[in-house]
Design a protein around this motif. Structure first.
Motif, PDB file in Angstrom:
ATOM      1  N   ILE A  92      57.469  20.015  62.621  1.00 40.42           N
ATOM      2  CA  ILE A  92      58.746  19.996  63.330  1.00 40.42           C
ATOM      3  C   ILE A  92      59.855  20.576  62.456  1.00 40.42           C
ATOM      4  O   ILE A  92      60.702  21.358  62.924  1.00 40.42           O
ATOM      5  CB  ILE A  92      59.087  18.557  63.754  1.00 40.42           C
ATOM      6  N   GLY A  93      59.848  20.205  61.182  1.00 46.23           N
ATOM      7  CA  GLY A  93      60.866  20.740  60.275  1.00 46.23           C
ATOM      8  C   GLY A  93      60.781  22.245  60.142  1.00 46.23           C
ATOM      9  O   GLY A  93      61.807  22.950  60.151  1.00 46.23           O
ATOM     10  N   LEU A  94      59.544  22.757  60.049  1.00 43.55           N
ATOM     11  CA  LEU A  94      59.383  24.207  59.922  1.00 43.55           C
ATOM     12  C   LEU A  94      59.791  24.918  61.204  1.00 43.55           C
ATOM     13  O   LEU A  94      60.425  25.996  61.157  1.00 43.55           O
ATOM     14  CB  LEU A  94      57.931  24.532  59.578  1.00 43.55           C
ATOM     15  N   LEU A  95      59.481  24.324  62.341  1.00 43.89           N
ATOM     16  CA  LEU A  95      59.844  24.951  63.611  1.00 43.89           C
ATOM     17  C   LEU A  95      61.369  24.977  63.777  1.00 43.89           C
ATOM     18  O   LEU A  95      61.938  25.992  64.215  1.00 43.89           O
ATOM     19  CB  LEU A  95      59.192  24.183  64.757  1.00 43.89           C
TER      20      LEU A  95
ATOM     21  N   GLY B 168      62.766  27.586  61.481  1.00 47.22           N
ATOM     22  CA  GLY B 168      62.527  28.935  61.990  1.00 47.22           C
ATOM     23  C   GLY B 168      63.515  29.323  63.075  1.00 47.22           C
ATOM     24  O   GLY B 168      64.017  30.454  63.107  1.00 47.22           O
ATOM     25  N   VAL B 169      63.801  28.366  63.983  1.00 49.97           N
ATOM     26  CA  VAL B 169      64.776  28.657  65.044  1.00 49.97           C
ATOM     27  C   VAL B 169      66.161  28.912  64.452  1.00 49.97           C
ATOM     28  O   VAL B 169      66.871  29.847  64.851  1.00 49.97           O
ATOM     29  CB  VAL B 169      64.804  27.493  66.057  1.00 49.97           C
ATOM     30  N   LEU B 170      66.561  28.097  63.489  1.00 54.42           N
ATOM     31  CA  LEU B 170      67.876  28.297  62.862  1.00 54.42           C
ATOM     32  C   LEU B 170      67.947  29.619  62.112  1.00 54.42           C
ATOM     33  O   LEU B 170      68.973  30.324  62.158  1.00 54.42           O
ATOM     34  CB  LEU B 170      68.165  27.129  61.915  1.00 54.42           C
ATOM     35  N   LEU B 171      66.862  29.956  61.415  1.00 53.94           N
ATOM     36  CA  LEU B 171      66.866  31.221  60.677  1.00 53.94           C
ATOM     37  C   LEU B 171      66.936  32.411  61.614  1.00 53.94           C
ATOM     38  O   LEU B 171      67.660  33.386  61.355  1.00 53.94           O
ATOM     39  CB  LEU B 171      65.615  31.310  59.799  1.00 53.94           C
ATOM     40  N   LEU B 172      66.170  32.339  62.728  1.00 57.27           N
ATOM     41  CA  LEU B 172      66.219  33.436  63.690  1.00 57.27           C
ATOM     42  C   LEU B 172      67.609  33.565  64.296  1.00 57.27           C
ATOM     43  O   LEU B 172      68.168  34.682  64.432  1.00 57.27           O
ATOM     44  CB  LEU B 172      65.176  33.205  64.790  1.00 57.27           C
ATOM     45  N   GLY B 173      68.190  32.427  64.679  1.00 57.47           N
ATOM     46  CA  GLY B 173      69.530  32.484  65.276  1.00 57.47           C
ATOM     47  C   GLY B 173      70.563  33.010  64.303  1.00 57.47           C
ATOM     48  O   GLY B 173      71.429  33.849  64.672  1.00 57.47           O
ATOM     49  N   THR B 174      70.504  32.554  63.066  1.00 59.98           N
ATOM     50  CA  THR B 174      71.469  33.003  62.065  1.00 59.98           C
ATOM     51  C   THR B 174      71.290  34.489  61.759  1.00 59.98           C
ATOM     52  O   THR B 174      72.267  35.246  61.611  1.00 59.98           O
ATOM     53  CB  THR B 174      71.331  32.178  60.782  1.00 59.98           C
ATOM     54  N   GLY B 175      70.019  34.910  61.617  1.00 56.93           N
ATOM     55  CA  GLY B 175      69.751  36.316  61.298  1.00 56.93           C
ATOM     56  C   GLY B 175      70.236  37.250  62.376  1.00 56.93           C
ATOM     57  O   GLY B 175      70.842  38.296  62.090  1.00 56.93           O
TER      58      GLY B 175
ATOM     59  N   GLU C  19      66.630  39.668  56.663  1.00 57.56           N
ATOM     60  CA  GLU C  19      65.769  38.808  55.848  1.00 57.56           C
ATOM     61  C   GLU C  19      65.598  37.432  56.483  1.00 57.56           C
ATOM     62  O   GLU C  19      64.506  36.859  56.505  1.00 57.56           O
ATOM     63  CB  GLU C  19      66.352  38.662  54.436  1.00 57.56           C
ATOM     64  N   LEU C  20      66.713  36.872  56.971  1.00 55.41           N
ATOM     65  CA  LEU C  20      66.624  35.564  57.637  1.00 55.41           C
ATOM     66  C   LEU C  20      65.805  35.646  58.920  1.00 55.41           C
ATOM     67  O   LEU C  20      65.075  34.720  59.272  1.00 55.41           O
ATOM     68  CB  LEU C  20      68.028  35.039  57.945  1.00 55.41           C
ATOM     69  N   THR C  21      65.935  36.762  59.632  1.00 50.47           N
ATOM     70  CA  THR C  21      65.148  36.941  60.854  1.00 50.47           C
ATOM     71  C   THR C  21      63.656  36.975  60.544  1.00 50.47           C
ATOM     72  O   THR C  21      62.839  36.377  61.256  1.00 50.47           O
ATOM     73  CB  THR C  21      65.572  38.233  61.564  1.00 50.47           C
ATOM     74  N   VAL C  22      63.287  37.681  59.477  1.00 48.22           N
ATOM     75  CA  VAL C  22      61.866  37.754  59.090  1.00 48.22           C
ATOM     76  C   VAL C  22      61.351  36.361  58.712  1.00 48.22           C
ATOM     77  O   VAL C  22      60.248  35.969  59.097  1.00 48.22           O
ATOM     78  CB  VAL C  22      61.684  38.748  57.932  1.00 48.22           C
ATOM     79  N   LEU C  23      62.148  35.609  57.955  1.00 47.68           N
ATOM     80  CA  LEU C  23      61.716  34.266  57.571  1.00 47.68           C
ATOM     81  C   LEU C  23      61.555  33.364  58.793  1.00 47.68           C
ATOM     82  O   LEU C  23      60.610  32.578  58.899  1.00 47.68           O
ATOM     83  CB  LEU C  23      62.733  33.647  56.605  1.00 47.68           C
ATOM     84  N   GLY C  24      62.492  33.444  59.748  1.00 51.33           N
ATOM     85  CA  GLY C  24      62.380  32.646  60.965  1.00 51.33           C
ATOM     86  C   GLY C  24      61.149  33.018  61.765  1.00 51.33           C
ATOM     87  O   GLY C  24      60.456  32.150  62.309  1.00 51.33           O
ATOM     88  N   ALA C  25      60.876  34.335  61.872  1.00 55.50           N
ATOM     89  CA  ALA C  25      59.686  34.772  62.606  1.00 55.50           C
ATOM     90  C   ALA C  25      58.418  34.304  61.908  1.00 55.50           C
ATOM     91  O   ALA C  25      57.449  33.901  62.563  1.00 55.50           O
ATOM     92  CB  ALA C  25      59.702  36.296  62.741  1.00 55.50           C
ATOM     93  N   ALA C  26      58.411  34.363  60.578  1.00 55.25           N
ATOM     94  CA  ALA C  26      57.235  33.904  59.829  1.00 55.25           C
ATOM     95  C   ALA C  26      56.985  32.423  60.059  1.00 55.25           C
ATOM     96  O   ALA C  26      55.836  31.970  60.188  1.00 55.25           O
ATOM     97  CB  ALA C  26      57.425  34.186  58.338  1.00 55.25           C
ATOM     98  N   ALA C  27      58.058  31.634  60.120  1.00 53.06           N
ATOM     99  CA  ALA C  27      57.903  30.207  60.389  1.00 53.06           C
ATOM    100  C   ALA C  27      57.307  29.974  61.774  1.00 53.06           C
ATOM    101  O   ALA C  27      56.428  29.129  61.971  1.00 53.06           O
ATOM    102  CB  ALA C  27      59.258  29.502  60.262  1.00 53.06           C
ATOM    103  N   GLY C  28      57.795  30.719  62.774  1.00 56.94           N
ATOM    104  CA  GLY C  28      57.243  30.589  64.122  1.00 56.94           C
ATOM    105  C   GLY C  28      55.790  30.996  64.192  1.00 56.94           C
ATOM    106  O   GLY C  28      54.971  30.348  64.866  1.00 56.94           O
ATOM    107  N   VAL C  29      55.440  32.089  63.494  1.00 56.42           N
ATOM    108  CA  VAL C  29      54.031  32.534  63.476  1.00 56.42           C
ATOM    109  C   VAL C  29      53.150  31.487  62.804  1.00 56.42           C
ATOM    110  O   VAL C  29      52.022  31.206  63.240  1.00 56.42           O
ATOM    111  CB  VAL C  29      53.930  33.893  62.766  1.00 56.42           C
ATOM    112  N   ALA C  30      53.654  30.873  61.730  1.00 54.37           N
ATOM    113  CA  ALA C  30      52.865  29.848  61.030  1.00 54.37           C
ATOM    114  C   ALA C  30      52.571  28.670  61.952  1.00 54.37           C
ATOM    115  O   ALA C  30      51.452  28.142  61.983  1.00 54.37           O
ATOM    116  CB  ALA C  30      53.608  29.381  59.783  1.00 54.37           C
ATOM    117  N   VAL C  31      53.571  28.248  62.727  1.00 51.64           N
ATOM    118  CA  VAL C  31      53.352  27.136  63.654  1.00 51.64           C
ATOM    119  C   VAL C  31      52.370  27.537  64.748  1.00 51.64           C
ATOM    120  O   VAL C  31      51.489  26.762  65.138  1.00 51.64           O
ATOM    121  CB  VAL C  31      54.693  26.675  64.263  1.00 51.64           C
ATOM    122  N   ALA C  32      52.469  28.767  65.254  1.00 54.56           N
ATOM    123  CA  ALA C  32      51.551  29.236  66.299  1.00 54.56           C
ATOM    124  C   ALA C  32      50.115  29.284  65.785  1.00 54.56           C
ATOM    125  O   ALA C  32      49.171  28.874  66.474  1.00 54.56           O
ATOM    126  CB  ALA C  32      51.995  30.604  66.805  1.00 54.56           C
TER     127      ALA C  32
END
Length: 400
Positions: A8-11, A14-21, A28-41
């Motif tokens: 839950i924390g990672l998800l 990831g949403v916050l990083l994507l929104g901020t990016g 860079e923040l967008t890539v990190l947010g996407a990576a977090a989402g991919v990891a959860v998937a």
């Protein structure tokens, strides 16, 4: 399936990083947010993979007396073809949880676990099903599934040896008794001759008329029939020790001892409860004598008196007066054994009314702090602290 706190924390991150990016233009923040989402998937897909497992159980034995050892053997086999299964598995055994190691279980391989089933208390111990938990390598998602069925282990009451068995009262040879053994005393019917029948039992007149040998089938109508009535009302056993009514456990041991003694002497015996659900209703005449322990895994309901004694529990339903009315109406035998607790002594007057229908009436009272007053309803009353004391008092009875 459930997402762990880490997932839950990672998800959320990831949403916050994507929104901020996207909002402030930081790739860079967008890539990190996407990576977090991919990891959860990926974690969801990894945990959702369902391993193909075959579960086999064997209880040795599946029916034991209270306190005797019983071993459960669990065999887990990987029937899949894709790869080794690394799982976390636990087996439910009554109130206990038994860990089952399933580390790198290769396709076609199996693992075996043996453990002791708790038998310190009378009852039916459900074992299983196996609960398998899968986690992704990062611990983001956890998924639990069950495999196999639940198998009961029947823990019977202790049986105390009884030397004396009521012999009942003699009946007329023309009397009528259900489920009596064949082969002696009174003519019952004719049947076809089979190899091994005695020639002196051939009914020659009928044989000449029908054209084949016919033999007489006789029954013994004087054989006694014992009826055991166990009082399983809550009001009859009010005292509790760590949540257990010891007087009721002692009454169950006494009932098991009487039933086993009757079976040993080849005497018909009926086991009744004052208040019993439909699945514990008394068995038919052909099944009442099954009192020996069996081996192997048996699924389903109780199959004999000792199984029913293992499954019975206290209930607030039913009245002794209703049970006595049924006994008077059906007259199931000639020797009646009533087993109750200290709270059931006030109702013994109802039992005393059965003396006309049952020549021998014995009452066992367990857990009472004071002896039952002499001459209660004209009954033969045995006061006992537990099942062993009841067996000793029972063998000392000189009349039935």
């Amino acid at each position: 399936m459930g997402i762990t706190a880490r997932g839950i924390g990672l998800l959320v991150a990831g949403v916050l990083l994507l929104g901020t990016g996207f909002r402030f233009g930081y790739p860079e923040l967008t890539v990190l947010g996407a990576a977090a989402g991919v990891a959860v998937a990926i974690a969801v897909l990894t945990a959702a993979w369902r391993p193909r497992l075959q579960v086999r159980r064997q209880a040795d034995p599946d029916r034991v007396a209270r306190g005797e050892p019983a071993t459960m053997t669990l065999t887990l086999r990987n029937t899949g073809r894709l790869g080794a299964a690394s799982l976390l598995a636990v087996d439910r055994c009554g109130d206990q949880v038994v860990p089952v190691p399933v580390l790198r279980l290769r396709p076609g391989a199996d693992t075996t676990v043996r453990y002791q089933v708790p038998t310190a208390r009378r009852g039916v111990v459900p074992v299983g099903p196996l609960r398998v938990t899968r986690r992704d390598p990062l611990g983001l998602v956890v998924l639990a599934r069950t495999y196999g069925d639940s198998v009961p282990v029947w823990v019977h009451p202790r049986v105390h040896p009884l030397r004396a068995v009521p012999t009942g009262a003699g009946r007329s040879l023309d009397g009528q008794v259900d489920a009596v053994p064949h082969g002696s005393i009174t003519f019952d019917s004719l049947r076809e001759y089979v190899v091994g029948d005695e020639l002196r039992r051939v009914h020659w007149r009928t044989s000449a008329r029908v054209g084949e040998l016919m033999v007489r089938e006789n029954v013994d109508t004087s054989l006694p029939r014992i009826v055991v009535l166990l009082d399983n009302r809550t009001v009859a056993h009010p005292q509790r020790v760590r949540g257990t009514a010891e007087s009721f456990e002692s009454a169950c041991e006494a009932a098991a001892s009487v039933v086993t003694a009757a079976v040993r002497e080849d005497l018909p015996v009926v086991l009744l409860f004052v208040a019993a659900p439909a699945d514990l209703a008394e068995a038919g005449p052909g099944h009442e004598g099954q009192a020996a322990h069996g081996n192997g895994t048996v699924q389903g309901g109780p199959t004999g008196p000792l199984d029913r004694l293992a499954a019975v529990s206290l209930t607030g339903e039913g009245t002794l007066e209703a049970a006595v009315a049924r006994l008077r109406r059906e007259r199931l035998g000639d020797t009646l054994v009533v087993l109750t607790g200290p709270g059931g002594r006030e109702d013994l007057g109802h039992v005393g009314a059965l003396r006309g229908a049952y020549p021998s009436v014995v009452v066992g009272v367990f857990g009472a702090t004071e002896p039952t007053p002499a001459g209660t309803g004209g009954l033969l009353v045995v006061d006992a602290a537990d099942g062993a004391a009841f067996a000793a008092e029972w063998d000392g009875v000189r009349r039935w």
